[in-house]
Design a protein around this motif. Sequence first.
Motif, PDB file in Angstrom:
ATOM      1  N   PHE A  40      30.333  39.159   9.462  1.00  0.00           N
ATOM      2  CA  PHE A  40      31.191  39.662   7.781  1.00  0.00           C
ATOM      3  C   PHE A  40      31.402  40.983   8.240  1.00  0.00           C
ATOM      4  O   PHE A  40      32.975  41.694   8.180  1.00  0.00           O
ATOM      5  CB  PHE A  40      30.981  39.343   6.959  1.00  0.00           C
ATOM      6  CG  PHE A  40      32.343  39.228   6.376  1.00  0.00           C
ATOM      7  CD1 PHE A  40      32.742  37.692   6.612  1.00  0.00           C
ATOM      8  CD2 PHE A  40      32.445  40.540   5.298  1.00  0.00           C
ATOM      9  CE1 PHE A  40      34.164  37.956   5.654  1.00  0.00           C
ATOM     10  CE2 PHE A  40      33.672  39.966   4.828  1.00  0.00           C
ATOM     11  CZ  PHE A  40      34.831  39.061   5.312  1.00  0.00           C
TER      12      PHE A  40
ATOM     13  N   PHE B 104      24.361  37.169   9.353  1.00  0.00           N
ATOM     14  CA  PHE B 104      25.860  37.413   8.220  1.00  0.00           C
ATOM     15  C   PHE B 104      26.650  38.574   8.274  1.00  0.00           C
ATOM     16  O   PHE B 104      27.895  39.165   8.160  1.00  0.00           O
ATOM     17  CB  PHE B 104      25.844  36.304   6.952  1.00  0.00           C
ATOM     18  CG  PHE B 104      27.046  36.480   6.195  1.00  0.00           C
ATOM     19  CD1 PHE B 104      28.289  35.621   6.359  1.00  0.00           C
ATOM     20  CD2 PHE B 104      28.015  37.193   4.967  1.00  0.00           C
ATOM     21  CE1 PHE B 104      29.443  35.727   5.638  1.00  0.00           C
ATOM     22  CE2 PHE B 104      28.942  37.669   4.494  1.00  0.00           C
ATOM     23  CZ  PHE B 104      29.496  36.321   4.746  1.00  0.00           C
ATOM     24  N   ASN B 105      25.559  39.971   7.356  1.00  0.00           N
ATOM     25  CA  ASN B 105      26.239  40.922   7.341  1.00  0.00           C
ATOM     26  C   ASN B 105      27.134  41.419   8.382  1.00  0.00           C
ATOM     27  O   ASN B 105      28.136  42.732   8.529  1.00  0.00           O
ATOM     28  CB  ASN B 105      24.985  41.499   6.783  1.00  0.00           C
ATOM     29  CG  ASN B 105      25.091  43.099   6.649  1.00  0.00           C
ATOM     30  OD1 ASN B 105      25.608  43.878   7.380  1.00  0.00           O
ATOM     31  ND2 ASN B 105      25.650  43.387   5.179  1.00  0.00           N
TER      32      ASN B 105
ATOM     33  N   MET C  80      33.756  41.199  11.285  1.00  0.00           N
ATOM     34  CA  MET C  80      35.349  40.471  11.267  1.00  0.00           C
ATOM     35  C   MET C  80      36.387  41.417  10.202  1.00  0.00           C
ATOM     36  O   MET C  80      37.214  41.887  10.477  1.00  0.00           O
ATOM     37  CB  MET C  80      34.831  39.261  10.593  1.00  0.00           C
ATOM     38  CG  MET C  80      34.726  38.326  11.243  1.00  0.00           C
ATOM     39  SD  MET C  80      33.966  36.065  10.587  1.00  0.00           S
ATOM     40  CE  MET C  80      35.981  35.877   9.597  1.00  0.00           C
ATOM     41  N   THR C  81      35.437  42.289   9.166  1.00  0.00           N
ATOM     42  CA  THR C  81      36.137  43.366   8.676  1.00  0.00           C
ATOM     43  C   THR C  81      37.468  44.662   9.625  1.00  0.00           C
ATOM     44  O   THR C  81      38.121  45.088   9.169  1.00  0.00           O
ATOM     45  CB  THR C  81      35.128  43.637   7.797  1.00  0.00           C
ATOM     46  OG1 THR C  81      35.102  42.931   6.478  1.00  0.00           O
ATOM     47  CG2 THR C  81      35.674  45.211   7.038  1.00  0.00           C
TER      48      THR C  81
ATOM     49  N   GLU D 260      43.012  33.940  14.666  1.00  0.00           N
ATOM     50  CA  GLU D 260      42.676  32.556  13.671  1.00  0.00           C
ATOM     51  C   GLU D 260      40.899  32.772  14.494  1.00  0.00           C
ATOM     52  O   GLU D 260      41.014  33.091  15.119  1.00  0.00           O
ATOM     53  CB  GLU D 260      42.993  31.103  14.818  1.00  0.00           C
ATOM     54  CG  GLU D 260      44.862  31.210  15.018  1.00  0.00           C
ATOM     55  CD  GLU D 260      45.409  30.066  15.572  1.00  0.00           C
ATOM     56  OE1 GLU D 260      44.653  29.211  16.529  1.00  0.00           O
ATOM     57  OE2 GLU D 260      46.210  30.334  16.680  1.00  0.00           O
ATOM     58  N   TRP D 261      40.784  32.535  13.054  1.00  0.00           N
ATOM     59  CA  TRP D 261      39.130  32.298  13.305  1.00  0.00           C
ATOM     60  C   TRP D 261      38.078  31.954  12.568  1.00  0.00           C
ATOM     61  O   TRP D 261      38.761  31.883  11.500  1.00  0.00           O
ATOM     62  CB  TRP D 261      38.708  33.837  14.063  1.00  0.00           C
ATOM     63  CG  TRP D 261      38.829  35.055  12.542  1.00  0.00           C
ATOM     64  CD1 TRP D 261      40.063  34.796  11.089  1.00  0.00           C
ATOM     65  CD2 TRP D 261      39.133  36.355  12.694  1.00  0.00           C
ATOM     66  NE1 TRP D 261      40.606  35.911  10.948  1.00  0.00           N
ATOM     67  CE2 TRP D 261      39.533  36.581  10.993  1.00  0.00           C
ATOM     68  CE3 TRP D 261      37.929  37.213  12.899  1.00  0.00           C
ATOM     69  CZ2 TRP D 261      39.464  37.801  10.486  1.00  0.00           C
ATOM     70  CZ3 TRP D 261      37.956  38.627  12.498  1.00  0.00           C
ATOM     71  CH2 TRP D 261      39.174  38.730  11.900  1.00  0.00           C
ATOM     72  N   SER D 262      36.929  31.599  12.713  1.00  0.00           N
ATOM     73  CA  SER D 262      35.483  31.157  11.730  1.00  0.00           C
ATOM     74  C   SER D 262      34.615  31.767  11.771  1.00  0.00           C
ATOM     75  O   SER D 262      34.169  32.067  12.529  1.00  0.00           O
ATOM     76  CB  SER D 262      35.917  29.483  12.409  1.00  0.00           C
ATOM     77  OG  SER D 262      35.583  29.449  13.907  1.00  0.00           O
ATOM     78  N   ASN D 263      34.190  31.581  10.700  1.00  0.00           N
ATOM     79  CA  ASN D 263      32.346  31.830  11.012  1.00  0.00           C
ATOM     80  C   ASN D 263      31.533  31.955  10.076  1.00  0.00           C
ATOM     81  O   ASN D 263      32.058  30.255   8.831  1.00  0.00           O
ATOM     82  CB  ASN D 263      33.251  33.550  10.101  1.00  0.00           C
ATOM     83  CG  ASN D 263      31.088  33.600   8.959  1.00  0.00           C
ATOM     84  OD1 ASN D 263      31.195  33.820   7.977  1.00  0.00           O
ATOM     85  ND2 ASN D 263      30.698  34.793  10.172  1.00  0.00           N
ATOM     86  N   VAL D 264      30.103  31.351  10.783  1.00  0.00           N
ATOM     87  CA  VAL D 264      29.305  29.771  10.404  1.00  0.00           C
ATOM     88  C   VAL D 264      28.521  30.815  10.205  1.00  0.00           C
ATOM     89  O   VAL D 264      28.161  31.370  11.363  1.00  0.00           O
ATOM     90  CB  VAL D 264      29.132  29.042  10.587  1.00  0.00           C
ATOM     91  CG1 VAL D 264      28.096  28.026   9.826  1.00  0.00           C
ATOM     92  CG2 VAL D 264      30.502  27.423  10.632  1.00  0.00           C
ATOM     93  N   TYR D 265      27.797  31.824   8.980  1.00  0.00           N
ATOM     94  CA  TYR D 265      26.189  32.336   8.703  1.00  0.00           C
ATOM     95  C   TYR D 265      27.003  33.730  10.311  1.00  0.00           C
ATOM     96  O   TYR D 265      27.326  34.517   9.152  1.00  0.00           O
ATOM     97  CB  TYR D 265      25.135  31.745   9.079  1.00  0.00           C
ATOM     98  CG  TYR D 265      23.712  32.115   9.076  1.00  0.00           C
ATOM     99  CD1 TYR D 265      23.880  33.647   7.617  1.00  0.00           C
ATOM    100  CD2 TYR D 265      22.951  32.674   9.677  1.00  0.00           C
ATOM    101  CE1 TYR D 265      22.770  34.134   7.339  1.00  0.00           C
ATOM    102  CE2 TYR D 265      21.944  33.987   9.140  1.00  0.00           C
ATOM    103  CZ  TYR D 265      22.218  34.759   8.517  1.00  0.00           C
ATOM    104  OH  TYR D 265      21.319  34.984   7.712  1.00  0.00           O
TER     105      TYR D 265
END
Lengths: 95, 95
Positions: free
Chosen positions: A43, A39-40, A46-47, A61-66
């Motif tokens: 994310f 996850f680190n 993503m940052t 448009e985005w999604s995150n799972v773990y």
Amino acid sequence: MSTLSESQRQTLLQPLLSSGWSMVDNRDAITKKYQFSDFNAAFGFMTRVALKADKMNHHPEWSNVYNRVEVTLSTHDCGGLSRNDVDLAVFCDSL
Amino acid sequence: MSTLSESQRQTLLQPLLSSGWSMVDNRDAITKKYQFSDFNAAFGFMTRVALKADKMNHHPEWSNVYNRVEVTLSTHDCGGLSRNDVDLAVFCDSL
């Protein structure tokens, strides 16, 4: 900001479609799934994209799972793929 | 980490379901849509949740489109809602 011309689709979009991006069904949009170690890392990616996107004033448009991130790019203002989407896709791949 | 008991669902889950969270169809999971003033505010929220989530080692499933964030919470290890989901939901609402 206008949609990509046919010529731009050959020169700019095609390389992305050959490197993991794919067209979204029934939309002039591209999408890609990234997988990270945890996850680190996901994310963190993503940052970095978020800072770039906000500077461009062009947001994914985005999604995150773990450890997984799915990114979809299209340009609301022109109703399809623009040069901004290509630029943001290239940036995502550069990370 | 075990799934919430019936008693916990009354005391811990019900207040969340009364404040904007809803059950996901066919899953023991809760979801909520947040709307912010702009992308900066939305991603700021996500960043604060991400730091908390990684500290808890309990991560959301979530998506973001510009100023909107949709958060879904469930606990993989127990196959349903646990106390961690309640705690992370309360944290999200506190921001």
